[in-house]
Motif scaffolding. Structure first.
Motif, PDB file in Angstrom:
ATOM      1  N   VAL A 293      -3.901  10.690   1.771  1.00 24.23           N
ATOM      2  CA  VAL A 293      -3.814  10.270   3.182  1.00 24.23           C
ATOM      3  C   VAL A 293      -3.984   8.763   3.374  1.00 24.23           C
ATOM      4  O   VAL A 293      -3.532   8.212   4.381  1.00 24.23           O
ATOM      5  CB  VAL A 293      -4.848  11.022   4.043  1.00 24.23           C
ATOM      6  CG1 VAL A 293      -4.547  12.504   4.076  1.00 24.23           C
ATOM      7  CG2 VAL A 293      -6.266  10.780   3.545  1.00 24.23           C
ATOM      8  N   LEU A 294      -4.661   8.089   2.436  1.00 26.07           N
ATOM      9  CA  LEU A 294      -4.926   6.651   2.571  1.00 26.07           C
ATOM     10  C   LEU A 294      -4.103   5.852   1.565  1.00 26.07           C
ATOM     11  O   LEU A 294      -3.741   6.358   0.496  1.00 26.07           O
ATOM     12  CB  LEU A 294      -6.406   6.348   2.361  1.00 26.07           C
ATOM     13  CG  LEU A 294      -7.410   6.967   3.334  1.00 26.07           C
ATOM     14  CD1 LEU A 294      -8.821   6.516   2.974  1.00 26.07           C
ATOM     15  CD2 LEU A 294      -7.086   6.604   4.778  1.00 26.07           C
ATOM     16  N   ASP A 295      -3.843   4.626   1.914  1.00 28.63           N
ATOM     17  CA  ASP A 295      -3.168   3.697   1.009  1.00 28.63           C
ATOM     18  C   ASP A 295      -4.249   2.935   0.239  1.00 28.63           C
ATOM     19  O   ASP A 295      -4.732   1.883   0.686  1.00 28.63           O
ATOM     20  CB  ASP A 295      -2.285   2.740   1.822  1.00 28.63           C
ATOM     21  CG  ASP A 295      -1.300   1.972   0.953  1.00 28.63           C
ATOM     22  OD1 ASP A 295      -1.582   1.822  -0.250  1.00 28.63           O
ATOM     23  OD2 ASP A 295      -0.271   1.516   1.482  1.00 28.63           O
ATOM     24  N   ILE A 296      -4.637   3.467  -0.904  1.00 32.67           N
ATOM     25  CA  ILE A 296      -5.729   2.880  -1.688  1.00 32.67           C
ATOM     26  C   ILE A 296      -5.322   1.507  -2.234  1.00 32.67           C
ATOM     27  O   ILE A 296      -6.113   0.556  -2.213  1.00 32.67           O
ATOM     28  CB  ILE A 296      -6.143   3.814  -2.846  1.00 32.67           C
ATOM     29  CG1 ILE A 296      -6.488   5.221  -2.305  1.00 32.67           C
ATOM     30  CG2 ILE A 296      -7.324   3.234  -3.607  1.00 32.67           C
ATOM     31  CD1 ILE A 296      -7.612   5.254  -1.312  1.00 32.67           C
ATOM     32  N   ASN A 297      -4.101   1.386  -2.722  1.00 34.29           N
ATOM     33  CA  ASN A 297      -3.632   0.097  -3.236  1.00 34.29           C
ATOM     34  C   ASN A 297      -3.651  -0.971  -2.146  1.00 34.29           C
ATOM     35  O   ASN A 297      -3.916  -2.148  -2.406  1.00 34.29           O
ATOM     36  CB  ASN A 297      -2.226   0.222  -3.818  1.00 34.29           C
ATOM     37  CG  ASN A 297      -2.201   1.047  -5.090  1.00 34.29           C
ATOM     38  OD1 ASN A 297      -3.183   1.100  -5.827  1.00 34.29           O
ATOM     39  ND2 ASN A 297      -1.086   1.718  -5.340  1.00 34.29           N
ATOM     40  N   PRO A 420      -3.129   4.656   7.010  1.00 37.61           N
ATOM     41  CA  PRO A 420      -2.411   5.771   6.377  1.00 37.61           C
ATOM     42  C   PRO A 420      -1.583   5.317   5.183  1.00 37.61           C
ATOM     43  O   PRO A 420      -1.197   4.149   5.071  1.00 37.61           O
ATOM     44  CB  PRO A 420      -1.508   6.285   7.501  1.00 37.61           C
ATOM     45  CG  PRO A 420      -2.100   5.756   8.761  1.00 37.61           C
ATOM     46  CD  PRO A 420      -2.758   4.476   8.414  1.00 37.61           C
ATOM     47  N   SER A 421      -1.283   6.277   4.320  1.00 39.18           N
ATOM     48  CA  SER A 421      -0.426   5.993   3.168  1.00 39.18           C
ATOM     49  C   SER A 421       0.968   5.609   3.647  1.00 39.18           C
ATOM     50  O   SER A 421       1.367   5.888   4.783  1.00 39.18           O
ATOM     51  CB  SER A 421      -0.339   7.214   2.253  1.00 39.18           C
ATOM     52  OG  SER A 421       0.409   8.247   2.880  1.00 39.18           O
ATOM     53  N   ARG A 422       1.738   4.983   2.756  1.00 31.22           N
ATOM     54  CA  ARG A 422       3.073   4.524   3.101  1.00 31.22           C
ATOM     55  C   ARG A 422       3.977   5.686   3.510  1.00 31.22           C
ATOM     56  O   ARG A 422       4.772   5.571   4.441  1.00 31.22           O
ATOM     57  CB  ARG A 422       3.674   3.793   1.888  1.00 31.22           C
ATOM     58  CG  ARG A 422       5.059   3.218   2.103  1.00 31.22           C
ATOM     59  CD  ARG A 422       5.055   2.095   3.103  1.00 31.22           C
ATOM     60  NE  ARG A 422       6.370   1.499   3.259  1.00 31.22           N
ATOM     61  CZ  ARG A 422       6.701   0.685   4.252  1.00 31.22           C
ATOM     62  NH1 ARG A 422       5.815   0.363   5.182  1.00 31.22           N
ATOM     63  NH2 ARG A 422       7.913   0.167   4.317  1.00 31.22           N
ATOM     64  N   TYR A 423       3.859   6.836   2.838  1.00 33.61           N
ATOM     65  CA  TYR A 423       4.685   7.994   3.162  1.00 33.61           C
ATOM     66  C   TYR A 423       4.398   8.498   4.584  1.00 33.61           C
ATOM     67  O   TYR A 423       5.315   8.853   5.337  1.00 33.61           O
ATOM     68  CB  TYR A 423       4.452   9.123   2.155  1.00 33.61           C
ATOM     69  CG  TYR A 423       4.939   8.820   0.758  1.00 33.61           C
ATOM     70  CD1 TYR A 423       6.140   8.136   0.550  1.00 33.61           C
ATOM     71  CD2 TYR A 423       4.213   9.223  -0.361  1.00 33.61           C
ATOM     72  CE1 TYR A 423       6.598   7.864  -0.731  1.00 33.61           C
ATOM     73  CE2 TYR A 423       4.659   8.955  -1.642  1.00 33.61           C
ATOM     74  CZ  TYR A 423       5.856   8.264  -1.820  1.00 33.61           C
ATOM     75  OH  TYR A 423       6.308   7.984  -3.088  1.00 33.61           O
ATOM     76  N   ALA A 428       5.860   8.846  10.335  1.00 30.98           N
ATOM     77  CA  ALA A 428       5.531   8.641  11.751  1.00 30.98           C
ATOM     78  C   ALA A 428       6.609   7.818  12.447  1.00 30.98           C
ATOM     79  O   ALA A 428       7.019   8.135  13.571  1.00 30.98           O
ATOM     80  CB  ALA A 428       4.170   7.958  11.878  1.00 30.98           C
ATOM     81  N   GLN A 429       7.093   6.778  11.791  1.00 41.69           N
ATOM     82  CA  GLN A 429       8.167   5.968  12.368  1.00 41.69           C
ATOM     83  C   GLN A 429       9.427   6.805  12.602  1.00 41.69           C
ATOM     84  O   GLN A 429      10.089   6.681  13.634  1.00 41.69           O
ATOM     85  CB  GLN A 429       8.500   4.798  11.447  1.00 41.69           C
ATOM     86  CG  GLN A 429       7.470   3.681  11.451  1.00 41.69           C
ATOM     87  CD  GLN A 429       7.928   2.498  10.628  1.00 41.69           C
ATOM     88  OE1 GLN A 429       8.597   2.641   9.606  1.00 41.69           O
ATOM     89  NE2 GLN A 429       7.568   1.299  11.075  1.00 41.69           N
TER      90      GLN A 429
END
Length: 595
Positions: A293-297, A420-423, A428-429
């Motif tokens: 769910v998160l963008d760790i990088n 949020p992660s990139r995916y 969402a967009q």
């Protein structure tokens, strides 16, 4: 934040009455044709010609009004050529009029356009009267009612709340922005009236915009309307996060669901920066799978260094010697917010644990969490131990204004760190592009379990649906958005009733919920290709992301899901002047008794 406004009333006069007035009025002002005089057979043409000028001349020069009627057009023509009034008409484009030979239905189109224009003019009159009455009521009001700021994180159930048995507060004086918003609405309506009138005269590819001198005027541009974006704070109070090598803070988040855990992680990041340590994210075996769910990088990129690592990275680094060297609990009771079940889970991960101790044992006797500042924290938690843990931080009251400011308390180069992660962001967009467009309201309508939760509080936050609909409509009227995105756990019986009541003027505002997966729809294909589809936490983060992208957001007071959306909106600079909690500043108009 939302002000109580009355919706536009329906016209008080029917079209039948207006038509009756016109029928009575027109004949009285029509000039009746003069009766023709019959000449005798013996009269000649020359006699008629010689007598006519004499009679007309006597009547003409004896009547000052007729003299004025004949001389005024001559004067206007002379003035036109002498003063060059033609310059006022330069640059005006005339729309070709369709002749009778062009189309047999031209008259019908003209009548339809005129009727549409009359309808819009009637609506414009009602709106102007409503605005006039609003300013009159505001002028009579002794003082504006208290209200919360648009983005206040404090609960709206404060002393500013309107009591159930009290009359409604007087309407506050209209602000410049509200007046400008009303004027913009009237300009748009005027353009629509022009378009309706010109619709029956359009010729070929020529449109009504061709004759509009203000076609370049951006009615949706910055600075227009009440619901403008909130300005970014000029400065933030920040600290640098420069972790020491081989010094770690082991994050433990246990209470509540994902939104609570993200708040816990944010506070852990603050402590890790203060203590110059790398933050170790929890294992999916004992917590949520954060990398879904998160963008760790993104977190590490924001700081330009490795400040966060996953549990798997930590385990690979330590091999079979994973140990928490010191357990210093910020929360005293229960210590570190741990119970036997959670301690067992940590040990099952292969961790050996030090003795659990409280930083402030005396806090165990307190009913409410004591506020702490950096001066309290550093002496208690500074340690040279390799790995330390401080327990669940969700309930920790530590430098709250600093930690909760837009962008967070840490110095970084991004708008927000935890996002949020990139995916999820791209999905969402794509959802917004498919269903919502660039101007929509997002509503977090928290219901499941909230009835008991809210009524247990001093001032309840659970509103009857008719009252909630009124509050939503007040925001919708200001935002002028065509659609509302509904993020909710409510049953269909509640959402169906809410939809039937969300009607502004004579138009229902659609409430759009995220539909179930359908392979024919491609907006969520990215999640399913990457095996993220159907994950409850991924879908919850998707809902948050869509809400954070809205023009205006209405949240649920007391919900951490709402608070996380507010955090994202502040960080992404999408927060609006019209953002508020549902029915902010009000109490439910009916409250059930407790068990």
């Amino acid at each position: 934040m939302a002000r109580t406004e009355s919706l536009p009333a329906s016209p008080s006069h029917s079209s039948d009455e207006d038509e009756e007035e016109r029928r009575n009025l027109v004949p009285q002002n029509e000039a009746k044709p003069l009766p023709l005089r019959r000449s005798s057979p013996s009269s000649s043409v020359f006699e008629i010609a010689s007598a006519f000028p004499t009679r007309v001349g006597r009547r003409l020069w004896s009547s000052k009004s007729l003299l004025l009627a004949f001389s005024l057009p001559l004067i206007l023509v002379l003035l036109f050529f002498s003063l060059d009034f033609g310059r006022f008409f330069r640059g005006v484009s005339f729309v070709p009029v369709v002749t009778s030979s062009s189309s047999s239905s031209g008259g019908d189109r003209m009548r339809e356009g005129e009727l549409r224009a009359l309808y819009l003019l009637k609506n414009q009159q009602i709106e102007l009267f409503r605005l006039w009455n609003f300013t009159r009521s505001a002028g009579a009001a002794p003082s504006p009612p208290p209200f919360l700021s648009p983005n206040s994180t404090s609960a709206p159930n404060s002393t500013s709340a309107v009591k159930v048995d009290q009359p409604k507060a007087p309407i506050s004086s209209p602000t410049l922005e509200e007046i400008r918003s009303a004027l913009v609405h009237q300009i748009k309506l005027n353009k629509e009236i022009q378009s309706a009138l010109l619709s029956s005269h359009r010729f070929g590819n020529l449109s009504s915009e061709a004759s509009d001198e203000n076609a370049g005027f951006d009615l949706a541009g910055p600075g227009i309307g009440v619901c403008r974006k909130v300005d970014k704070p000029a400065e933030r109070r920040t600290i640098e996060w420069n972790p020491k090598k081989n010094r770690f803070l082991f994050a433990i988040c246990l209470s509540g669901q994902m939104s609570n855990h993200l708040i816990c992680l944010e506070k852990h990041m603050f402590f890790a920066a203060l203590l110059h340590r790398v933050l170790v994210l929890p294992s999916a075996k004992a917590d949520y799978q954060y990398d879904r769910v998160l963008d760790i990088n993104h977190i590490n990129e924001c700081f330009g260094r490795k400040v966060v690592i996953s549990f798997d990275e930590f385990a690979e680094m330590k091999k079979n010697k994973m140990k928490i060297d010191r357990f210093i609990c910020y929360i005293a009771s229960p210590p570190c917010f741990l119970d036997d079940e959670h301690i067992k889970r940590l040990r099952n991960l292969g961790l050996s644990l030090a003795k659990v101790e409280a930083a402030w044992p005396e806090d165990a006797k307190l009913k409410t969490q004591k506020k702490r500042v950096i001066g309290d924290i550093m002496p208690k938690f500074s340690s040279n131990d390799e790995v330390i843990a401080i327990g669940d931080m969700f309930y920790a009251d530590v430098e709250e204004e600093w930690v909760m400011q837009p962008g967070g308390p840490l110095a970084h180069k991004c708008k927000t760190v935890i996002q949020p992660s990139r995916y999820i962001y791209l999905t969402a967009q794509r959802f917004v592009q498919t269903f919502l467009g660039n101007n929509f309201i997002a509503l977090h309508f928290r219901r499941h379990g909230f009835l008991k939760f809210c009524n247990a509080k001093k001032e309840s936050c659970f509103f009857p649906i008719p009252q909630a609909a009124e509050c939503i409509l007040r925001v919708a009227e200001k935002a002028n958005a065509p659609v509302i995105y509904l993020s909710t756990d409510a049953a269909e019986s509640e959402t169906n009733l809410l939809q039937s009541l969300v009607v502004l003027g004579d138009k229902q505002i659609p409430l759009v919920k995220r539909p179930s997966h359908n392979s024919a729809e491609k907006w969520d294909a990215l999640l399913y290709r990457n095996r993220l589809g159907g994950d409850g936490q991924v879908e919850a983060m998707l809902d948050k992301t869509i809400c954070a992208m809205s023009s205006v957001f209405i949240g649920a007071s007391g919900s951490t899901f709402t608070e996380d959306i507010i955090r994202l909106r502040r960080g992404w600079e999408s927060a609006s002047q019209c953002d508020e909690y549902l029915c902010q500043g009000e109490l439910p108009n009916y409250i059930a008794e407790n068990e």
